[in-house]
Design a protein around this motif. Structure first.
Motif, PDB file in Angstrom:
ATOM      1  N   ASN A 162      40.191  33.813  37.372  1.00  0.00           N
ATOM      2  CA  ASN A 162      39.615  34.393  36.509  1.00  0.00           C
ATOM      3  C   ASN A 162      39.081  33.738  35.541  1.00  0.00           C
ATOM      4  O   ASN A 162      39.167  32.275  35.958  1.00  0.00           O
ATOM      5  CB  ASN A 162      39.611  35.682  35.701  1.00  0.00           C
ATOM      6  CG  ASN A 162      41.724  34.794  34.590  1.00  0.00           C
ATOM      7  OD1 ASN A 162      41.428  33.826  34.516  1.00  0.00           O
ATOM      8  ND2 ASN A 162      41.857  35.709  34.097  1.00  0.00           N
ATOM      9  N   LEU A 186      43.551  36.007  39.188  1.00  0.00           N
ATOM     10  CA  LEU A 186      42.672  36.940  39.312  1.00  0.00           C
ATOM     11  C   LEU A 186      44.318  37.920  38.935  1.00  0.00           C
ATOM     12  O   LEU A 186      44.553  38.061  40.841  1.00  0.00           O
ATOM     13  CB  LEU A 186      41.589  36.992  40.266  1.00  0.00           C
ATOM     14  CG  LEU A 186      40.680  38.156  40.787  1.00  0.00           C
ATOM     15  CD1 LEU A 186      39.408  38.052  38.969  1.00  0.00           C
ATOM     16  CD2 LEU A 186      39.525  38.096  41.399  1.00  0.00           C
ATOM     17  N   GLY A 241      41.069  42.977  37.582  1.00  0.00           N
ATOM     18  CA  GLY A 241      40.009  42.337  37.316  1.00  0.00           C
ATOM     19  C   GLY A 241      38.936  42.378  38.850  1.00  0.00           C
ATOM     20  O   GLY A 241      37.865  42.068  39.278  1.00  0.00           O
TER      21      GLY A 241
END
Length: 298
Positions: A213, A219, A223
């Motif tokens: 991210n 991630l 997300g």
């Protein structure tokens, strides 16, 4: 509708079966809907109805917009079976074509898929002036290009992306490992992301995972959902799209292109080929829609 004996059917429901007014009306409506469909397809008497014609009627229920729920289709089929039980019992027809009419399985619905054009628009949606565009394009290309589950694509390690071999190594359900081929578009997008962006994002917290991210951490599932929703909107796609929609589209497009079902099973990581076979139904619906749209006698 004399040739279809609808009134005789309704009378039998009321007088002999003791059906409630609500059931009578629902069954009458279902049978009338079927009769209207059959008339437009050249069938004008109950005795001329075939199992094939009834199957086409059931397929037409799935093709409505929005498509009818499986529970609604099962009730329709139940109405047709009751209709023909009455007609055969009263000697109005000699053959019951509903005997080989299969109802949709409970809980097994055809998955939504994107068209090739919609996928193309989605993959082109990340604008290069956005900070994380290289990551987002690589993620979408890989998710669709390898038919990955969302847990698989956010769990990919850098060592699992074998760009020179055009493969990704995926750890799927039950810790079962599989190798999935990827194409030039996915290879190119991932290569650019690895070269241009991931080293910038990495701050010692990436744990060797491929997709990070904006803070340099792995991630999350949420997300990934958020990123996908953003680009679905930007691409102007009005369907409800989830990460699994990309996986469904991957499988459907392979089968539309002539891929072998066993090969698709292997790439999806399905333990049972029956799970993969649902995509043959999706493909059948696609072929039917193409036939209706383009065949001069459809």
């Amino acid at each position: 509708m004399a040739g279809f004996h609808v009134q005789a059917f309704v009378d039998a429901l009321v007088l002999e079966h003791g059906a409630s007014p609500r059931t009578v009306e629902a069954y009458r409506r279902d049978v009338v809907r079927c009769v209207q469909f059959l008339r437009t397809h050249g069938v004008h008497r109950a005795s001329d109805i075939t199992a094939a014609a009834l199957r086409e009627f059931v397929y037409s229920l799935r093709d409505t917009v929005p498509p009818r729920k499986s529970s609604s289709i099962r009730r329709n089929i139940s109405a047709l079976r009751t209709w023909f039980r009455v007609l055969t019992a009263e000697g109005l027809v000699s053959i019951d074509p509903t005997e080989r009419l299969d109802a949709p399985q409970r809980g097994r619905t055809l998955p939504d898929v994107l068209s090739v054009d919609e996928v193309t628009r989605l993959l082109a949606a990340p604008a290069l002036d956005e900070r994380l565009a290289f990551r987002d394009r690589a993620m979408l290309e890989l998710a669709y290009g390898a038919g990955l589950r969302v847990s698989e694509w956010i769990g990919l390690a850098m060592k699992d992306v074998l760009l020179e071999d055009a493969l990704v190594r995926v750890l799927g359900k039950g810790n079962k490992e599989r190798l999935v081929p990827i194409g030039r578009s996915a290879i190119g997008a991932v290569a650019v992301y690895l070269r241009e962006l991931r080293p910038v994002l990495e701050r010692g917290e990436g744990r060797g995972l491929l997709f990070l991210n904006g803070q340099g951490r792995p991630l999350t599932r949420m997300g990934a959902w958020t990123i996908l929703r953003k680009y679905v909107q930007l691409a102007g796609i009005e369907k409800a799209v989830s990460p699994h929609t990309l996986r469904h589209s991957f499988a459907t497009h392979l089968l539309q292109g002539g891929a072998d079902l066993r090969a698709v099973q292997e790439m999806l990581g399905h333990a049972d080929i029956a799970t993969t076979q649902i995509y043959t139904h999706v493909d059948r619906e696609y072929l039917r829609s193409v036939h209706r749209q383009f065949h001069p006698r459809a």
